[in-house]
Design an enzyme around this catalytic site. Sequence first.
Site, PDB file in Angstrom:
ATOM      1  N   TYR A  19      31.830  31.826  41.539  1.00 49.91           N
ATOM      2  CA  TYR A  19      33.037  31.773  42.372  1.00 49.91           C
ATOM      3  C   TYR A  19      33.361  30.331  42.767  1.00 49.91           C
ATOM      4  O   TYR A  19      32.560  29.644  43.409  1.00 49.91           O
ATOM      5  CB  TYR A  19      32.860  32.631  43.628  1.00 49.91           C
TER       6      TYR A  19
ATOM      7  N   TYR B 176      44.095  31.914  40.436  1.00 50.48           N
ATOM      8  CA  TYR B 176      43.367  32.279  41.646  1.00 50.48           C
ATOM      9  C   TYR B 176      43.566  33.758  41.935  1.00 50.48           C
ATOM     10  O   TYR B 176      44.452  34.143  42.696  1.00 50.48           O
ATOM     11  CB  TYR B 176      43.809  31.418  42.831  1.00 50.48           C
TER      12      TYR B 176
END
Lengths: 145, 381
Positions: B282, B332
């Site tokens: 991440y 994103y």
Amino acid sequence: MTKNTDKPAAPQRPLPTIDNSNRPFWDGARAGELRMQKCCGCGHIRYPISDLCPQCLSGEFEWQRLSGRGKVFSTIVFHQVYHAAFAGEVPYNVSLIQLDEGPRMFSNVVGVPPSEVKVGDAVEPVFDPVTEDVTLPRFRIARAG
Amino acid sequence: MSSIRGKVAIVGLGVTEQGKLPGSTPISLGAEAFKRAIADAGLRKDQIDGLLTMPGTTSPEGPLNYLRLGEALGIDPRYTGSMVMGGGTAGALIQNAVLAIEAGLADCVACVFGDTARTGGSRFSRASGWGDSWGLWGMFGAAANSAVAASRHMALYGTTSRQLAEVAVACRYHASLNPNAVMREPITIEDHQASRWIVEPFRLLDCCLISDGGVCIILTSAERARDLRQPPAIIGGIGQAYTTRNMEREDWWYVPHQKEALSRAFAMAGVGPSDVDVAQLYDNFTMSVLLWLEHAGFCGVGESGSFVEGGRIRLGGDLPVNTAGGNLSESYMEGWLHIVEGARQMRGECGPRQVEGAETCLVTGRGMTLNCSNAMILHRA
């Protein structure tokens, strides 16, 4: 359509909502003192302000005056404007302060260019009135001795 | 704890176009991703009996998103709900799906996210802290929290901005090989160094994108997966860990719970870092990748900066990371696409960005004010 000839109000910086739970902190800042809650159960000094001690869950506490001295734990410099009230302040410093008495808090180190603040710098509090009612505890590099 | 090792698989993937999608809504994007995922899996919508969702940043219904999306899809699930943990949500929902399937509460679970953060003007600028927030001192936004971690890591271990740049450069290179990525023009370390400050020590190219898009991931039992259209990605292990504390935890900045989430996933899968062929870590900001590398044990504490030098996390390096481009360059989607890419790598369908012979993939997620973390091990079937 109504024609609005008034200038838009200047954006206001975020201000604390002062109530019984936090009044001693903000009264302290106006009086030039950094005050935090000390647990009567286990002695833990806590921040942020909370009803219960996060260590022992006691609800008994007293407000204690701290020295306000500490060290810069981490330090960053805002260039991006995330809130319109800070448009005139960038670049500005935000530092995580490790207080000598144990707690940590976010604040600003002022008095030096924002990028010159270093992790580990010794700091001491300054009390900065931002409105009639609200004084923000901030920090400056501690004077030698 | 190893009882669910290998029992559940990812069998359907649906991803919409990503980037700036005017006219779309979180529901339209989530629904489109759902349609693509059931087609990918070879399932009909009435075979989806679990629906788990994450509301978009622009979803007016918030955590009631599962109702709104279920209505749009015309399905009546027997297991459903929405969860809000920022970038930790995708992994946490996948883990909920695993548990529901293994417990017999649902057979086929669709996990769905749709957002119009880009066209909707989401800025991820909220100040953390309850009551009197950190915004009193001008501390706003997601970047600042990770910048605090980077600043201290730099001071303690000598980590440099050029080392952070290695992460951005690797992700962009991978995105250049991904036709659905938003930012595909390769960049150099010098480009990173020349980009403007956002929150020192982060420059623009340390920061993820803000995107519109939809993602759907469908899971079912590994047994049932054998009959479906795609090679399944088998879930070997899962783990979560949280801290709700920040100021009260001296090591909050280092996100130490991530290490616990990883240990749990590794232990359940019966593997360790040396078994990982490819990782989807991440990356809301470049620094986050460095911390994952340390927590997963790919390198020691404080060593991640030098670890990433010289293209080690690029395709062809020892440990390819974020092979689709990540949050930094693909899109994103708050970590949802990391799971998709992990599953695709395990299917072996990634074309020029396929890690040859990859059999084990680590996928991580993390959200909110450094508070929520999870990890998952995927295997090739």
